[in-house]
Scaffold this active site. Sequence first.
Site, mmCIF file in Angstrom:
data_model
loop_
_atom_site.group_PDB
_atom_site.id
_atom_site.type_symbol
_atom_site.label_atom_id
_atom_site.label_comp_id
_atom_site.label_asym_id
_atom_site.label_seq_id
_atom_site.Cartn_x
_atom_site.Cartn_y
_atom_site.Cartn_z
ATOM 1 N N GLY A 292 0.783 -1.205 0.022
ATOM 2 C CA GLY A 292 0.176 0.048 -0.056
ATOM 3 C C GLY A 292 0.911 1.330 0.127
ATOM 4 O O GLY A 292 2.022 1.353 -0.550
ATOM 5 N N SER A 293 0.423 2.253 0.674
ATOM 6 C CA SER A 293 1.024 3.701 0.429
ATOM 7 C C SER A 293 2.338 3.695 1.168
ATOM 8 O O SER A 293 2.937 4.856 0.864
ATOM 9 C CB SER A 293 -0.100 4.791 1.052
ATOM 10 O OG SER A 293 -1.245 4.725 0.193
ATOM 11 N N THR A 294 2.619 2.770 2.215
ATOM 12 C CA THR A 294 4.045 2.984 2.720
ATOM 13 C C THR A 294 5.248 2.847 1.434
ATOM 14 O O THR A 294 6.262 3.298 1.441
ATOM 15 C CB THR A 294 4.381 2.022 3.799
ATOM 16 O OG1 THR A 294 4.049 0.621 3.369
ATOM 17 C CG2 THR A 294 3.478 2.167 4.993
#
Length: 647
Positions: A292-294
């Site tokens: 995801g966004s990490t």
Amino acid sequence: MGDRDWTRRRRLAWVSLAALLTFALLIGRLGYIQLVQSPWLTQRAMDSWRRDIPVEPKRGTVYDRNGHVLAYNVSAPTVVAVPAQIRDKAVTAGRLAPVLNVSEQRILSLISKRTLMVYVAGGRKIDDAKAKAVRDLHLPGVYITEEGRRYYPFGELAAHVLGFVGIDNQGLAGLEAQYDARLRGFPGAISFFANAKGEAMPGTESTYIPPQPGEDVYLTLDEQISSFVRREIDRVVAEYHPDSVTAVVADPGTGEILAMENAPTFNPTNYQDYPHQVYDRNLAIWKTFEPGSTFKIVTLSAALQENKIRLDERFFDPGYFEVAGHRIRCWKAGGHGSESFLEVVENSCNPGFMLMGQRLGKDALFHYIRAFGFGSKTGIDLPGEGSGILFKLSRVGPLELATTSFGQGVSVTPIQQVMAVSAVANGGVLMKPYVAAKWVDHETEQVISERQPTPVRRVISPQTAELVRGALESVVARGTGKNAYSEGYRVAGKTGTAQVVGPDGHYMRNHYIVSFIGMAPADHPRLVAYVAVDNPKAPVIFGGVIAAPVVGHILADSLQYLGVPPSSQGIPREYGYLDTKPVEVPDVAGRSLDEARRTMLESSAQLNVATAGQGDYVIAQAPQAGTKVPPGTTVRIYLGPKPAGAP
């Protein structure tokens, strides 16, 4: 003399000479055997007569970085028997049974076996009193040896890192398996001489050959930081009932792992009481999932390094990004509108990151993904590490490029993410993670070997790393990571909320892994911390809501424990109308208990009070006076006698 006599005499002479030579050879051979080969033959004979009862070595002790014992062995006497040496087996069983609290028949069946040695029922790992009672019986063929039992005094703490040992003192998981050869040591023996039937040879005595203990090891783990992480994981489990949680804390400058915890977990001392799926899998290094966004930290770093964007450059987010005939939507309905690329990072805006990926192109983006360590094992010294999954470059089209840019379609491990972000934290160098720092001789305490930090490669420049850290600090102060903000400590980080792919290859509804990865202090990070929560049960499922506070608490407590001074130089937190502003803890030191309680209650935050110690006056408090905390925080006050000079 005729020819016939001459022939006969010549033959006789040759026969005599041959006999003489043969006799000489036999005498020589006998002398060689007696004088030259005698020690070797004697040793061979002794070896054929010798029987050994193994004596288990003491397994090496495992310490944390500060010398706190994480695993150690306790020696325990064990009763063994050599059946061939026991002439009256019924009498022997009858005398052993009451001492060992087992039936005579059970012991008799064991010592009647046709085998060199048996462990006597009820006699494994007994106490010293029972061992003395057995010795006092002076039973032929009955011996006392020693075995070790492994203990883990901190219970579940760092269980998946430490691993555990089996009944025969062999490492089966974790560090215990990884370094079994160094930890195990070399066994000793109780040695005696016996004939082919196993009966003791007259005129011989048993000898004791002491075992050599295994090496002791000091780990990079910090027991106190691990306790902070364990506390936060337990809180998340109690509040959100997730399928699993994993967390890692590392020193970004060295690659040392300071904490690695998972849930569900187990107690290594009694690992048999848990399902094998729990103790077999260290989720922090084994589990792979879409980050995801990490993962956007990688895209951002690459775009800045290749000068494809500037943080002050403007971008318009209409709420979607069109690529290859697909409309990929932003997580925010309607989009973020006009924003800078710094705000793209703060808002975790998917269309903005897809544009970064498009500008980079697949060759450059995947070069940086691999350079940051994704797609291959980190090489951490623990068994069972996964490598993750990346698209083959030949199969990356515009759509795969777009989804990879914001962390979808790739599969990574938690330890890969921690090391990648550690590279940003330390100025751009990917480090190799490790947990075994130093090996020490158990008896002399002399250092045998010590591991040094291992740089793998430079990934980005120090200047780019500084820009990325600044953007991530802004994420925590003004963006989606606000819940990781810690007053006085400059925290930088990134949230993540990723859907989980089901068995059918499609994304599952209402199943997410939420995560947060952060570093602090942002200007010169001492720590990188990561947490991932799989399938939390909550009305609002976002990494910024569930995971960010966990990392914020871990970093703040750990930095305070390490003595890192607070700083007021960071980006101040931006508060929205729904955000709760922190309040300052009043100073109650030296006041009476009643006064302290009244002061806390009368504060605008209505702070709670918990007491420790005995007395009517406050001698210390935590958090300290002046610390900013959320309203409703519990302040612990330590009581003692009335301070000198107090009114």
